[in-house]
Each structure stands twice: as C-alpha cells, then as structure tokens.
Motif scaffolding. Structure first.
Motif, PDB file in Angstrom:
ATOM      1  N   GLY A 113      82.035  14.168  51.551  1.00 48.98           N
ATOM      2  CA  GLY A 113      80.624  14.314  51.614  1.00 48.98           C
ATOM      3  C   GLY A 113      79.858  15.427  52.388  1.00 48.98           C
ATOM      4  N   SER A 114      80.012  15.360  53.648  1.00 44.21           N
ATOM      5  CA  SER A 114      79.556  16.001  54.628  1.00 44.21           C
ATOM      6  C   SER A 114      80.082  17.697  54.788  1.00 44.21           C
ATOM      7  CB  SER A 114      79.490  15.704  55.767  1.00 44.21           C
ATOM      8  OG  SER A 114      78.982  14.311  55.965  1.00 44.21           O
ATOM      9  N   ILE A 115      81.109  17.776  54.570  1.00 50.11           N
ATOM     10  CA  ILE A 115      81.651  19.145  54.857  1.00 50.11           C
ATOM     11  C   ILE A 115      82.064  19.574  53.464  1.00 50.11           C
ATOM     12  CG2 ILE A 115      83.857  20.339  55.511  1.00 50.11           C
ATOM     13  CD1 ILE A 115      84.232  18.445  57.682  1.00 50.11           C
ATOM     14  N   TYR A 116      82.601  19.089  52.490  1.00 47.27           N
ATOM     15  CA  TYR A 116      83.032  19.950  51.031  1.00 47.27           C
ATOM     16  C   TYR A 116      81.587  20.089  50.502  1.00 47.27           C
ATOM     17  CZ  TYR A 116      84.535  21.398  46.718  1.00 47.27           C
ATOM     18  OH  TYR A 116      84.421  21.986  45.529  1.00 47.27           O
ATOM     19  N   PHE A 117      80.971  19.058  49.961  1.00 50.50           N
ATOM     20  CA  PHE A 117      79.741  19.256  49.155  1.00 50.50           C
ATOM     21  C   PHE A 117      78.648  19.817  49.464  1.00 50.50           C
ATOM     22  CE2 PHE A 117      82.321  16.299  46.386  1.00 50.50           C
ATOM     23  CZ  PHE A 117      82.144  16.909  45.362  1.00 50.50           C
ATOM     24  N   ARG A 118      78.459  19.542  51.119  1.00 51.51           N
ATOM     25  CA  ARG A 118      77.188  20.252  51.587  1.00 51.51           C
ATOM     26  C   ARG A 118      77.255  21.418  52.170  1.00 51.51           C
ATOM     27  NH1 ARG A 118      74.451  16.344  55.674  1.00 51.51           N
ATOM     28  NH2 ARG A 118      72.779  17.683  55.399  1.00 51.51           N
ATOM     29  N   VAL A 169      65.527  21.167  60.391  1.00 48.92           N
ATOM     30  CA  VAL A 169      64.952  22.298  60.043  1.00 48.92           C
ATOM     31  C   VAL A 169      65.800  22.972  58.860  1.00 48.92           C
ATOM     32  CG1 VAL A 169      64.083  23.270  62.339  1.00 48.92           C
ATOM     33  CG2 VAL A 169      66.628  23.575  61.782  1.00 48.92           C
ATOM     34  N   SER A 170      66.735  22.293  58.045  1.00 49.10           N
ATOM     35  CA  SER A 170      67.414  22.593  57.114  1.00 49.10           C
ATOM     36  C   SER A 170      67.128  21.950  55.825  1.00 49.10           C
ATOM     37  CB  SER A 170      69.126  22.466  57.288  1.00 49.10           C
ATOM     38  OG  SER A 170      69.854  22.785  56.059  1.00 49.10           O
ATOM     39  N   LEU A 171      67.035  22.563  54.903  1.00 49.53           N
ATOM     40  CA  LEU A 171      66.425  21.913  53.392  1.00 49.53           C
ATOM     41  C   LEU A 171      67.804  21.305  52.746  1.00 49.53           C
ATOM     42  CD1 LEU A 171      63.876  22.165  51.801  1.00 49.53           C
ATOM     43  CD2 LEU A 171      65.077  23.784  50.402  1.00 49.53           C
ATOM     44  N   ILE A 172      68.808  21.812  53.038  1.00 47.45           N
ATOM     45  CA  ILE A 172      70.057  21.140  52.677  1.00 47.45           C
ATOM     46  C   ILE A 172      70.337  19.802  53.058  1.00 47.45           C
ATOM     47  CG2 ILE A 172      72.625  21.576  52.608  1.00 47.45           C
ATOM     48  CD1 ILE A 172      72.577  24.375  52.925  1.00 47.45           C
ATOM     49  N   SER A 173      69.652  19.328  54.237  1.00 46.36           N
ATOM     50  CA  SER A 173      69.778  17.968  54.966  1.00 46.36           C
ATOM     51  C   SER A 173      69.153  16.792  53.814  1.00 46.36           C
ATOM     52  CB  SER A 173      69.068  17.876  56.166  1.00 46.36           C
ATOM     53  OG  SER A 173      69.587  18.869  57.218  1.00 46.36           O
ATOM     54  N   LEU A 174      68.293  17.410  52.943  1.00 46.68           N
ATOM     55  CA  LEU A 174      67.591  16.619  51.998  1.00 46.68           C
ATOM     56  C   LEU A 174      69.077  16.235  50.864  1.00 46.68           C
ATOM     57  CD1 LEU A 174      64.252  18.029  51.432  1.00 46.68           C
ATOM     58  CD2 LEU A 174      64.704  15.808  52.442  1.00 46.68           C
ATOM     59  N   TYR A 175      69.935  16.837  50.798  1.00 49.65           N
ATOM     60  CA  TYR A 175      70.933  16.509  50.168  1.00 49.65           C
ATOM     61  C   TYR A 175      71.817  15.433  50.746  1.00 49.65           C
ATOM     62  CZ  TYR A 175      75.157  17.450  47.161  1.00 49.65           C
ATOM     63  OH  TYR A 175      76.420  17.125  46.624  1.00 49.65           O
ATOM     64  N   ASP A 176      71.702  14.281  50.574  1.00 47.90           N
ATOM     65  CA  ASP A 176      72.073  13.218  51.323  1.00 47.90           C
ATOM     66  C   ASP A 176      73.389  12.514  50.544  1.00 47.90           C
ATOM     67  OD1 ASP A 176      72.886  11.095  53.024  1.00 47.90           O
ATOM     68  OD2 ASP A 176      70.494  10.099  52.742  1.00 47.90           O
ATOM     69  N   THR A 177      74.725  13.166  50.957  1.00 50.05           N
ATOM     70  CA  THR A 177      75.802  12.816  50.370  1.00 50.05           C
ATOM     71  C   THR A 177      76.398  11.616  50.735  1.00 50.05           C
ATOM     72  OG1 THR A 177      77.025  13.984  51.990  1.00 50.05           O
ATOM     73  CG2 THR A 177      76.669  15.066  49.857  1.00 50.05           C
ATOM     74  N   VAL A 186      81.041   8.500  38.769  1.00 49.80           N
ATOM     75  CA  VAL A 186      79.593   8.293  38.986  1.00 49.80           C
ATOM     76  C   VAL A 186      79.303   9.188  40.271  1.00 49.80           C
ATOM     77  CG1 VAL A 186      77.569   7.144  39.424  1.00 49.80           C
ATOM     78  CG2 VAL A 186      79.266   6.217  38.016  1.00 49.80           C
ATOM     79  N   ASP A 187      80.206   9.249  41.378  1.00 50.29           N
ATOM     80  CA  ASP A 187      79.965   9.723  42.358  1.00 50.29           C
ATOM     81  C   ASP A 187      80.169  11.328  42.235  1.00 50.29           C
ATOM     82  OD1 ASP A 187      79.427   7.561  44.045  1.00 50.29           O
ATOM     83  OD2 ASP A 187      81.472   7.476  44.509  1.00 50.29           O
ATOM     84  N   MET A 188      81.108  11.745  41.492  1.00 45.29           N
ATOM     85  CA  MET A 188      81.373  13.078  41.117  1.00 45.29           C
ATOM     86  C   MET A 188      80.132  13.578  40.546  1.00 45.29           C
ATOM     87  SD  MET A 188      83.513  15.628  41.521  1.00 45.29           S
ATOM     88  CE  MET A 188      85.165  14.879  41.735  1.00 45.29           C
ATOM     89  N   LEU A 189      79.717  12.834  39.610  1.00 47.48           N
ATOM     90  CA  LEU A 189      78.395  13.372  38.855  1.00 47.48           C
ATOM     91  C   LEU A 189      77.277  13.568  39.793  1.00 47.48           C
ATOM     92  CD1 LEU A 189      78.779  11.237  35.638  1.00 47.48           C
ATOM     93  CD2 LEU A 189      79.105  13.698  35.783  1.00 47.48           C
ATOM     94  N   LEU A 190      77.017  12.441  40.703  1.00 48.60           N
ATOM     95  CA  LEU A 190      75.838  12.467  41.449  1.00 48.60           C
ATOM     96  C   LEU A 190      76.049  13.639  42.590  1.00 48.60           C
ATOM     97  CD1 LEU A 190      74.994   8.631  42.164  1.00 48.60           C
ATOM     98  CD2 LEU A 190      73.856  10.580  40.764  1.00 48.60           C
ATOM     99  N   PHE A 191      77.226  13.826  43.097  1.00 49.81           N
ATOM    100  CA  PHE A 191      77.495  14.931  44.270  1.00 49.81           C
ATOM    101  C   PHE A 191      77.025  16.345  43.475  1.00 49.81           C
ATOM    102  CE2 PHE A 191      80.909  12.129  46.534  1.00 49.81           C
ATOM    103  CZ  PHE A 191      80.027  12.014  47.283  1.00 49.81           C
ATOM    104  N   ASN A 192      77.525  16.613  42.187  1.00 51.02           N
ATOM    105  CA  ASN A 192      77.247  17.865  41.695  1.00 51.02           C
ATOM    106  C   ASN A 192      75.802  18.091  41.057  1.00 51.02           C
ATOM    107  OD1 ASN A 192      79.953  19.438  41.021  1.00 51.02           O
ATOM    108  ND2 ASN A 192      80.572  17.272  40.643  1.00 51.02           N
ATOM    109  N   LEU A 193      75.299  16.893  40.707  1.00 47.69           N
ATOM    110  CA  LEU A 193      73.812  17.222  40.487  1.00 47.69           C
ATOM    111  C   LEU A 193      72.904  17.266  41.701  1.00 47.69           C
ATOM    112  CD1 LEU A 193      71.265  16.483  38.497  1.00 47.69           C
ATOM    113  CD2 LEU A 193      71.442  14.061  39.177  1.00 47.69           C
ATOM    114  N   GLY A 194      73.335  16.605  42.904  1.00 45.46           N
ATOM    115  CA  GLY A 194      72.699  16.827  44.087  1.00 45.46           C
ATOM    116  C   GLY A 194      72.863  18.213  44.381  1.00 45.46           C
TER     117      GLY A 194
END
Length: 299
Positions: free
Chosen positions: A93-98, A252-260, A179-187
């Motif tokens: 979650g935190s290293i690969y997708f984000r 301060v990072s917009l990517i932080s809103l991508y909560d994996t 489902v996780d895979m789909l949500l990860f990529n959607l996010g």
C-alpha cells in the motif's frame, strides 16, 4: 546499550548450555528405549536432531519472553512492534501504490501536460491553430480530454495486468483481493487526475514551456518527495524507526489523500478523501479552460 548487549550475550550463552545438556539427555533417553540397537547411526542422529529441534523452538520462545521482560520498557515495546509490523500494508500500500506506482504516471503527466498547451504556445504552433476558425475553448477541451483519456487508458491496462497476475499467483500466495486491486488502481487514477489538473493549469497559465515545467512539474515532484519523507512518520511505521517530525510532510502532499491503508482495512474513509482529489482535478481543469480562453498569446 552495554546493558542490552550483556543481557543478549548471557541469553545466548545460557541457550547454548541448555541445548548441550538437553542433547546429552536425549541421547541417554534414546539409548534406554526399546529397539535402539537396531537403529543405524544416521537414524540415531536424525532422531536426536528432531527431538532437539522441538526443544529448541520451545527454549527460544522462553528465552525471548524472558529477555523482553528484562529489557527497558521502551526497547521491549519497540521490539514487539517490529515483530507485529504489517509488512503487507507497508510494501503493497504505502510504498508501491502511493510512491513507486505513481512515479511513471507523474512523469508522463508532467511531460504531456506541458506539450499540450505551453510548449505549443512557446514554439508558436498554437498561433497557427488558433488562426483557423477553431475556438480556444475547443482547443483546450480537446487537449484536456486527450490527457485524461490517455491517463485513464494507462490505468485500465495496469489494472487488467494486475488482475491477471493476481489470478496467476493465486489468492493463497498473497492476501490482496480483486476488490483491493480495483480500488488501489481507482485511487491511483483519481490521484494522478488531480495532479494532472495542476500540471494542465500550469501549462494553460504560462506562455513559456520552462515556466510550465518548473511550476507544474515542481509541484508534482514535491508531492511525491513529501510522500516519501512522510512515510517515515506515518502510522504504518513502528515506533522503533518512526520519525515523528516526518509526519508533517503528509499534511503538505496531495498524495496523502490517497489512503491505501484504509482501502486494505476496509475503512470507507478513503471515499471522501478520493472525492476531494476528484474535486481538485475538476476545479483545476475548469480554471485551466477559463484561463486559456482569456490569456494573451505571444505573436
């Protein structure tokens, strides 16, 4: 530190001594058992090793528990957190997708957004396009649709590839679900959609390609670097290696809103965060179109 080192050395010495005593005890017990004389030397050694291994696992557990109890409270807590660390949440979650999974899309966004508007204005080719009956709003919307559609296509193929690989590997080898895979990529798509809006706004705002790249690309890479630094202060890091001050970068990072982490935990709070990212993308694209309509272009 010296105290912990001495305690560890004492535990190791005690472990080795008890293992030597237990091995002799096992050999003596085995010699007294019926059928010992019919065993070959290899069979004897194998049986001794099997019994000694069972005792070793129990002894290690006991020694570890005793050692942790003797350690200072802060050190013992840190070791327990490291042992219970969720590697799955950290790596997937935190290293690969984000972080790693967003690197190539961000580079693509920075380059493409700049080439669609600012670069054409800078080189003068946009003046030729606008010298025709084509309206500015038509040009800006067409360029916007191309950027969003190409980005969407990228994540569609990424998602399909990920689902195929997940099917080949099998659910028994990895805990991530379809489902996780789909949500990860959607996010990830919604996150890059928001950042692409910022880059497109920079491209529509400035007449020089270098200015567009500096602002749009600079903000995008700042978000990525801040996410990397913020990882060391996030909740997924155990206290032993966590740097609390680094947590400020997550604000301060917009990517932080991508909560994996929320996606993996099944917590629906990731929905409103993605909604904010979607809103950022829509607003920045809307401003981009309006700005391009009213801006003065160099002749």
């Amino acid at each position: 530190e010296n105290e912990i080192s001495n305690m560890s050395s004492s535990a190791i010495i005690s472990y080795r001594a008890e293992m030597d005593v237990k091995e002799q005890q096992i050999r003596q017990e085995l010699m007294q058992e019926e059928g010992y004389d019919s065993l070959t030397e290899e069979q004897i050694e194998l049986e001794v090793a099997n019994r000694l291994n069972k005792y070793s696992n129990q002894l290690i557990a006991n020694k570890t528990g005793t050692l942790i109890e003797e350690l200072p409270t802060e050190v013992a807590t840190a070791l327990q957190e490291l042992g219970a660390m969720d590697i799955y949440s950290l790596v997937i979650g935190s290293i690969y997708f984000r972080i790693a999974g967003l690197l190539l899309p961000l580079i693509y966004i920075i380059m493409t957004a700049n080439n669609l508007i600012a670069s054409q204005v800078d080189t003068g080719s946009m003046a030729y396009v606008l010298s025709t009956p084509t309206k500015r709003i038509t040009v800006s919307i067409t360029q916007m649709v191309y950027l969003i559609a190409s980005l969407f296509a990228m994540f569609v193929f990424t998602t399909i590839t990920g689902l195929i690989c997940l099917f080949i590997v099998g659910s028994g080898s990895i805990t991530i679900s379809y489902v996780d895979m789909l949500l990860f990529n959607l996010g990830a798509f919604i996150t890059t959609f928001a950042i692409s809006g910022i880059c497109f706004l920079a491209s529509s705002w400035f007449n020089r390609s270098k200015q567009s790249m500096a602002v749009g690309g600079g903000i995008s890479m700042f978000f990525l670097v801040a996410t990397i630094l913020g990882l060391f202060g996030s909740s997924v890091m155990p206290q032993a290696i966590k740097i609390q001050a680094m947590d400020y970068f997550n604000y301060v990072s917009l990517i932080s809103l991508y909560d994996t982490v929320a996606i993996m935990d099944g917590n629906i709070k990731f929905v409103w965060k993605l909604a904010i990212l979607l809103g950022v993308g829509i607003v920045t694209y809307f401003i981009s179109i309006k700005k391009f309509q009213k801006k003065d272009l160099p002749l």
